[in-house]
Enzyme design. Sequence first.
Site, PDB file in Angstrom:
ATOM      1  N   LYS A 182     -52.204 -20.387  63.627  1.00  0.00           N
ATOM      2  CA  LYS A 182     -53.555 -19.663  63.408  1.00  0.00           C
ATOM      3  C   LYS A 182     -53.676 -18.302  62.991  1.00  0.00           C
ATOM      4  CE  LYS A 182     -55.776 -24.067  64.847  1.00  0.00           C
ATOM      5  NZ  LYS A 182     -54.702 -24.749  65.380  1.00  0.00           N
TER       6      LYS A 182
HETATM    7  C1  LIG Z   1     -54.603 -25.938  64.983  1.00  0.00           C
HETATM    8  C2  LIG Z   1     -53.215 -26.652  65.166  1.00  0.00           C
HETATM    9  C3  LIG Z   1     -52.635 -27.848  64.100  1.00  0.00           C
HETATM   10  C4  LIG Z   1     -53.700 -28.618  63.487  1.00  0.00           C
HETATM   11  O1  LIG Z   1     -53.980 -27.796  62.357  1.00  0.00           O
HETATM   12  P1  LIG Z   1     -55.366 -28.141  61.538  1.00  0.00           P
HETATM   13  O2  LIG Z   1     -55.618 -27.097  60.423  1.00  0.00           O
HETATM   14  O3  LIG Z   1     -56.378 -28.125  62.363  1.00  0.00           O
HETATM   15  O4  LIG Z   1     -55.068 -29.590  60.761  1.00  0.00           O
HETATM   16  C5  LIG Z   1     -51.506 -28.471  64.608  1.00  0.00           C
HETATM   17  N1  LIG Z   1     -50.569 -27.717  65.491  1.00  0.00           N
HETATM   18  C6  LIG Z   1     -50.987 -26.505  66.085  1.00  0.00           C
HETATM   19  C7  LIG Z   1     -49.788 -26.230  66.990  1.00  0.00           C
HETATM   20  C8  LIG Z   1     -52.237 -25.968  66.014  1.00  0.00           C
HETATM   21  O5  LIG Z   1     -52.542 -24.939  66.715  1.00  0.00           O
END
Ligand SMILES: *Cc1c(COP(=O)(O)O)cnc(C)c1O
Length: 472
Positions: free
Chosen positions: A121
């Site tokens: 993120k």
């Molecule tokens: C947010 C997240 C996901 C999922 O990603 P999306 O974009 O919501 O599909 C997978 N793994 C981790 C560690 C995350 O923080």
Amino acid sequence: MSGCKGVKRMQYISTRGHSRPLGFADTLLTGLAPDGGLYLPNEWPRLTRETLEKLQGSDYGEIVLETLLPFVGEDFSRDELTRLIQDAYAQFRHPAICPLIQLAPHLHLLELFHGPTLAFKDFALQLVGRMFAHILEQRGRRVTIVGATSGDTGSAAIEAFRGLDSADIFILYPFGRVSEIQRRQMTVPDDENVHAIAVDGDFDACQALVKAMFNDEDFRHQYQLGAVNSINWARIVAQAAYYIAAGVTLGSPDRQVSFVVPTGNFGDIFAGYTAKRMGLPIDRLVVATNQNDILHRFLSSGHARINAVLPSISPSMDIQVSSNFERALFEASDRDAGCLRALMEQAQTGEMMIPGSTLHQLQEVYASGRASEQQTQDCMAVVLKETEQLVCPHSAVGIHVARSLRNETSSPLISLATAHPAKFPDAVQAATGMIPALPTDMQDLFDRKERIMRAPDDLRAVQSIIRERCDR
Ligand SMILES: *Cc1c(COP(=O)(O)O)cnc(C)c1O
């Protein structure tokens, strides 16, 4: 710099067709379209073969710049964008930003966890936070960012917005249901504009509170609410860059590549789709789910019922309703906003069935697979044994699915490692017997003072906390 040699200004349209198109900066500040839809560019820009070839020898910042430029219109100049990108990725702990490592013949791991809060993120939010600040300053405006988190988004958003003069940030997280590291990442920053609120409820309750605040027109207007959840278009396009980086590293545009993506809200994999539409030769985009496998069932049959969320060892993927899936449905229905409005209404009943032609188009683009809790644990142990690498449980879901597909594709598979193993130490230790180490510069996380603020699952109570803090 108007009228850039006949290049049309990029506009963003809503998947539900009842909101007026916006430019990039307004789309960034607006987040969710007023008609409840999600924004998409009115057409897909393409990177030429020459550009992709040039990027084979570029550093990550240049790849981000070329990916973003066609989308931002005149809202950011090339120089401004270059500076924001440099600042955003200067915070990362690896010189390659997103190193690609090989696990087996034809199987690679794209490490997306070297950012400040150890999950992918950061790739989007470090940049989006800076873009917000830039636009707000230009317009002389302030915003109040309000968001709900199951852990990773909240910490990444706080890290991206802390210390800004132009924004306050309020993050609602479910009390007692995030990992200790995730909680500390949200509660130790001592910046005055950061407010993490522990709600007595689960993630859905937090999300419902945020929605209710956005639906309260007076409140929304008075405090100039803004959102940075994964439906924000700018986040998706910022992530498209690492697909392109991984592709050109393995020989694109001359070679096709495939990606396996641990999926929750469908934002990350839709960034892969964006890269594909921009011209990266992607063979397969594979959705990997944990035991909450509604997307896998849906992509297999075109029909799915929404169940209760089962808590898993990969909690950031514990989702039933993936908001960004709406974008994929819009594309697969040839951008039929009427069809989308009907489908989203149907989804309210807890069940969704899509037309055959839409399913067919989805299946042309996306494949899918799932990993049970046991398979996820076994995969962490096997990867450690074979490669001496520790991986987080989310990344292991992807690797499990990738291994099961290995003999089915001729293109190399790139599995996304979405978080650092040290962010989920209990699950990693249970599966492998090893305790993953935090990066050395984070080891004081356990010594720093936390600021814990609790609130009941009650709209008025949360709103009065926000009022009090903003009216100071
Ligand atoms: C947010 C997240 C996901 C999922 O990603 P999306 O974009 O919501 O599909 C997978 N793994 C981790 C560690 C995350 O923080």
